[in-house]
Scaffold this motif. Structure first.
Motif, PDB file in Angstrom:
ATOM      1  N   GLU A 214     -68.426 -21.228 -78.625  1.00 42.64           N
ATOM      2  CA  GLU A 214     -68.379 -21.006 -80.085  1.00 42.64           C
ATOM      3  C   GLU A 214     -67.767 -19.621 -80.358  1.00 42.64           C
ATOM      4  O   GLU A 214     -67.778 -18.750 -79.496  1.00 42.64           O
ATOM      5  N   LYS A 215     -67.306 -19.446 -81.590  1.00 38.22           N
ATOM      6  CA  LYS A 215     -66.611 -18.207 -81.954  1.00 38.22           C
ATOM      7  C   LYS A 215     -67.505 -16.981 -81.739  1.00 38.22           C
ATOM      8  O   LYS A 215     -67.068 -15.967 -81.175  1.00 38.22           O
ATOM      9  N   ARG A 216     -68.775 -17.072 -82.142  1.00 35.22           N
ATOM     10  CA  ARG A 216     -69.689 -15.917 -82.030  1.00 35.22           C
ATOM     11  C   ARG A 216     -69.994 -15.604 -80.560  1.00 35.22           C
ATOM     12  O   ARG A 216     -70.219 -14.450 -80.193  1.00 35.22           O
ATOM     13  N   VAL A 217     -70.002 -16.645 -79.703  1.00 34.66           N
ATOM     14  CA  VAL A 217     -70.263 -16.444 -78.270  1.00 34.66           C
ATOM     15  C   VAL A 217     -69.021 -15.816 -77.630  1.00 34.66           C
ATOM     16  O   VAL A 217     -69.115 -14.858 -76.863  1.00 34.66           O
ATOM     17  N   LYS A 218     -67.853 -16.369 -78.003  1.00 36.24           N
ATOM     18  CA  LYS A 218     -66.579 -15.898 -77.448  1.00 36.24           C
ATOM     19  C   LYS A 218     -66.362 -14.412 -77.766  1.00 36.24           C
ATOM     20  O   LYS A 218     -65.865 -13.652 -76.948  1.00 36.24           O
ATOM     21  N   SER A 219     -66.758 -14.011 -78.978  1.00 36.08           N
ATOM     22  CA  SER A 219     -66.527 -12.618 -79.398  1.00 36.08           C
ATOM     23  C   SER A 219     -67.399 -11.639 -78.611  1.00 36.08           C
ATOM     24  O   SER A 219     -67.085 -10.454 -78.530  1.00 36.08           O
ATOM     25  N   ARG A 220     -68.488 -12.136 -78.028  1.00 40.55           N
ATOM     26  CA  ARG A 220     -69.379 -11.250 -77.255  1.00 40.55           C
ATOM     27  C   ARG A 220     -69.104 -11.296 -75.756  1.00 40.55           C
ATOM     28  O   ARG A 220     -69.692 -10.557 -74.983  1.00 40.55           O
ATOM     29  N   PHE A 221     -68.234 -12.211 -75.338  1.00 37.94           N
ATOM     30  CA  PHE A 221     -67.883 -12.328 -73.921  1.00 37.94           C
ATOM     31  C   PHE A 221     -66.741 -11.349 -73.594  1.00 37.94           C
ATOM     32  O   PHE A 221     -65.846 -11.139 -74.402  1.00 37.94           O
ATOM     33  N   SER A 222     -66.770 -10.764 -72.411  1.00 34.02           N
ATOM     34  CA  SER A 222     -65.779  -9.730 -72.046  1.00 34.02           C
ATOM     35  C   SER A 222     -64.383 -10.299 -71.769  1.00 34.02           C
ATOM     36  O   SER A 222     -63.426  -9.554 -71.626  1.00 34.02           O
ATOM     37  N   HIS A 223     -64.277 -11.637 -71.642  1.00 34.07           N
ATOM     38  CA  HIS A 223     -63.002 -12.323 -71.334  1.00 34.07           C
ATOM     39  C   HIS A 223     -62.452 -11.979 -69.958  1.00 34.07           C
ATOM     40  O   HIS A 223     -61.269 -12.136 -69.696  1.00 34.07           O
ATOM     41  N   ARG A 224     -63.341 -11.537 -69.067  1.00 34.82           N
ATOM     42  CA  ARG A 224     -62.920 -11.326 -67.676  1.00 34.82           C
ATOM     43  C   ARG A 224     -63.035 -12.669 -66.948  1.00 34.82           C
ATOM     44  O   ARG A 224     -64.070 -13.326 -67.037  1.00 34.82           O
ATOM     45  N   GLN A 225     -61.986 -13.027 -66.218  1.00 32.37           N
ATOM     46  CA  GLN A 225     -62.034 -14.262 -65.420  1.00 32.37           C
ATOM     47  C   GLN A 225     -61.503 -13.981 -64.022  1.00 32.37           C
ATOM     48  O   GLN A 225     -60.515 -13.281 -63.862  1.00 32.37           O
ATOM     49  N   ILE A 226     -62.196 -14.537 -63.031  1.00 34.03           N
ATOM     50  CA  ILE A 226     -61.727 -14.436 -61.640  1.00 34.03           C
ATOM     51  C   ILE A 226     -61.358 -15.851 -61.205  1.00 34.03           C
ATOM     52  O   ILE A 226     -62.200 -16.752 -61.245  1.00 34.03           O
ATOM     53  N   HIS A 227     -60.107 -16.059 -60.827  1.00 30.69           N
ATOM     54  CA  HIS A 227     -59.645 -17.405 -60.447  1.00 30.69           C
ATOM     55  C   HIS A 227     -59.549 -17.552 -58.933  1.00 30.69           C
ATOM     56  O   HIS A 227     -58.986 -16.700 -58.252  1.00 30.69           O
ATOM     57  N   LEU A 228     -60.118 -18.643 -58.420  1.00 33.55           N
ATOM     58  CA  LEU A 228     -59.997 -18.979 -56.997  1.00 33.55           C
ATOM     59  C   LEU A 228     -59.185 -20.265 -56.901  1.00 33.55           C
ATOM     60  O   LEU A 228     -59.583 -21.290 -57.445  1.00 33.55           O
ATOM     61  N   MET A 229     -58.059 -20.226 -56.211  1.00 34.34           N
ATOM     62  CA  MET A 229     -57.182 -21.402 -56.216  1.00 34.34           C
ATOM     63  C   MET A 229     -56.766 -21.901 -54.829  1.00 34.34           C
ATOM     64  O   MET A 229     -55.819 -22.656 -54.715  1.00 34.34           O
ATOM     65  N   ASN A 230     -57.439 -21.464 -53.753  1.00 38.64           N
ATOM     66  CA  ASN A 230     -57.063 -21.887 -52.387  1.00 38.64           C
ATOM     67  C   ASN A 230     -55.553 -21.776 -52.164  1.00 38.64           C
ATOM     68  O   ASN A 230     -54.861 -22.773 -51.929  1.00 38.64           O
ATOM     69  N   SER A 231     -55.048 -20.574 -52.231  1.00 37.84           N
ATOM     70  CA  SER A 231     -53.590 -20.376 -52.195  1.00 37.84           C
ATOM     71  C   SER A 231     -53.036 -20.219 -50.778  1.00 37.84           C
ATOM     72  O   SER A 231     -51.882 -19.881 -50.600  1.00 37.84           O
ATOM     73  N   PHE A 232     -53.870 -20.455 -49.739  1.00 35.15           N
ATOM     74  CA  PHE A 232     -53.380 -20.259 -48.374  1.00 35.15           C
ATOM     75  C   PHE A 232     -52.527 -21.440 -47.891  1.00 35.15           C
ATOM     76  O   PHE A 232     -52.637 -22.552 -48.389  1.00 35.15           O
ATOM     77  N   GLY A 233     -51.676 -21.157 -46.882  1.00 36.98           N
ATOM     78  CA  GLY A 233     -50.807 -22.194 -46.309  1.00 36.98           C
ATOM     79  C   GLY A 233     -51.433 -22.817 -45.071  1.00 36.98           C
ATOM     80  O   GLY A 233     -52.563 -22.490 -44.698  1.00 36.98           O
TER      81      GLY A 233
END
Length: 447
Positions: A214-233
């Motif tokens: 929700e908008k009120r929740v989003k406004s209080r979240f720091s918007h930091r995201q750590i993505h894990l995507m298994n990028s190894f060969g």
């Protein structure tokens, strides 16, 4: 009476081999325990692969909360099996090794599958913080009041600073479906304000997670995201395979561990093993599916077969890639098999158009009349029961929702098996009548 020397020598040899077998069995049970623990649990002792940058970022965030009393929030996003839980476990393990942190920081682990509403979540927070006695039978006006009371209770004696709390929310996207997202709102609100130092870490496999807030929740979240995507060969995947199977240096019998690790090295260089791993890697890079493959291969290791072979891995790969629907067909009765073949023929005639029970029954009757000497003719209600059983097994499904007044015989259905699956399953079907097998392979010229 004197025992001949030769007999004594044989007896001593057999005793020695028995004791050797016992030692062997003991080491093998330790090998099984060490490796199974590694495969089944997201153990913080195992190595991290290809996520060092993300790990450093997460650890830095946790330290800022635990040591400097900063409020933080972050989302760890990645597909299932990409190592989200392992990453957080590693970071928490390293954090707790710092003396001032281990004496001070509290952890709360919540899971969206278990805490299905905010009331249950709050009870679980109270339980994990050992504050049941403090809360007691108090009545609170709102959720926020209750949560702030719990966190207030954690304040130290001088009431100027309080214990940092780390909240780990697994299946984070399910918390977004709670009514008004009250829990998320309050946690993010506290993490932003200077009330109590808390870190909120969400684990999710949904890339669109911010859209659910929700908008009120989003406004209080720091918007930091750590993505894990298994990028190894593949070379890195092969290295992971070796590391996951190798025994640690502290294994009690150094000689056995050396032999085991040499065998693992030979396996990684074997062409057939590389082919199996390449196939596995092409289908799914996630380590969970690799662990599944290794677990099945490990099950074949016994005292008489103490080292893993390429054949074990190939067998395990076959088990992993088995078709579950085709496996269900192996357990069906001959009548149910006949109905599936009738459906297959109807699909061929009407080009994948839906069919109903009456059509399948008529097709089956044609076959029975042609082969009356070898196939028993069942009563219609019995055939109907077999048809319904196929629906329960989800080998067929109705095209639309069933209404109360609709006649079951004329309800349109779709077969969820393709021709290849049916033919492969029939080849492995035990004691399948020859006529039935021929009917399945026959062309449509006799119709």
């Amino acid at each position: 009476m004197m025992i001949p020397a030769g007999f004594r020598f044989v007896e001593m040899n057999s005793r020695k081999s028995k004791s050797n077998n016992l030692i062997h069995a003991e080491y093998l049970s330790q090998v099984q325990r060490i490796l199974r623990e590694r495969f089944c649990h997201q153990s913080p002792h195992s190595n991290l692969f290809g996520v060092q940058v993300q790990y450093k970022h997460l650890l830095e965030l946790l330290k800022r909360t635990a040591i400097y009393g900063e409020g933080n929030s972050v989302l760890i996003v990645g597909p299932r099996g990409s190592g989200k839980t392992m990453l957080i476990n590693h970071a928490l393990k390293e954090l707790m090794e710092i003396k001032e942190v281990s004496e001070n920081v509290l952890q709360v682990h919540l899971n969206g599958l278990l805490q299905i509403n905010d009331k249950i979540a709050l009870k679980e927070i109270t339980r994990q913080l050992n504050l049941e006695n403090v809360v007691g039978d108090k009545v609170f006006g709102s959720f926020a009041e209750n949560l702030s009371f719990i966190l207030e209770a954690l304040k130290k004696g001088d009431r100027t600073s309080s214990c940092p709390v780390i909240f780990i929310l697994d299946e984070f996207d399910l918390f977004a479906h709670h009514k008004n997202q009250t829990l998320l709102y309050n946690l993010f609100d506290i993490s932003q304000s200077a009330q109590t130092p808390i870190a909120v870490i969400g684990l999710t496999c949904r890339l669109d997670i911010l859209e659910l807030l929700e908008k009120r929740v989003k406004s209080r979240f720091s918007h930091r995201q750590i993505h894990l995507m298994n990028s190894f060969g593949f070379p890195q995947y092969l290295k992971i395979f070796k590391e996951q199977l190798s025994l640690p240096a502290e294994f009690p019998d150094k000689l056995f561990a050396e032999k085991w690790n040499e065998n693992v090295q030979c396996l990684s260089e074997d062409v057939s093993v590389r082919e199996v791993l390449q196939k596995h890697f092409n289908i799914s890079k996630n380590l969970r599916s690799l662990h599944m493959l290794l677990m099945l291969a490990l099950n074949r290791v016994t005292t008489s077969h103490p080292f893993m072979t390429a054949a074990d891995l190939m067998e395990a790969n076959q088990l992993c890639s088995m078709d579950s629907k085709a496996n269900i067909v192996h357990g069906l009765s001959v009548l149910e098999i006949c109905l599936i073949i009738a459906m297959k023929h109807l699909n061929d005639i009407y080009e994948e158009e839906p069919f109903n029970f009456q059509m399948v029954y008529n097709e089956f009757q044609k076959f029975v009349q042609r082969k009356a000497h070898s196939v028993y003719n069942f009563e219609k209600p019995v055939v109907m029961k077999a048809f319904e059983h196929l629906q329960q097994l989800e080998l067929i499904r109705p095209m639309e929702r069933t209404s109360v007044n609709a006649q079951r015989e004329y309800q349109l259905m779709k077969l969820l098996l393709d021709n290849t699956q049916i033919m492969n399953a029939l080849q492995k079907y035990p004691n399948c009548p020859t006529d039935v097998r021929q009917w399945a392979t026959s062309s449509l010229s006799w119709l």
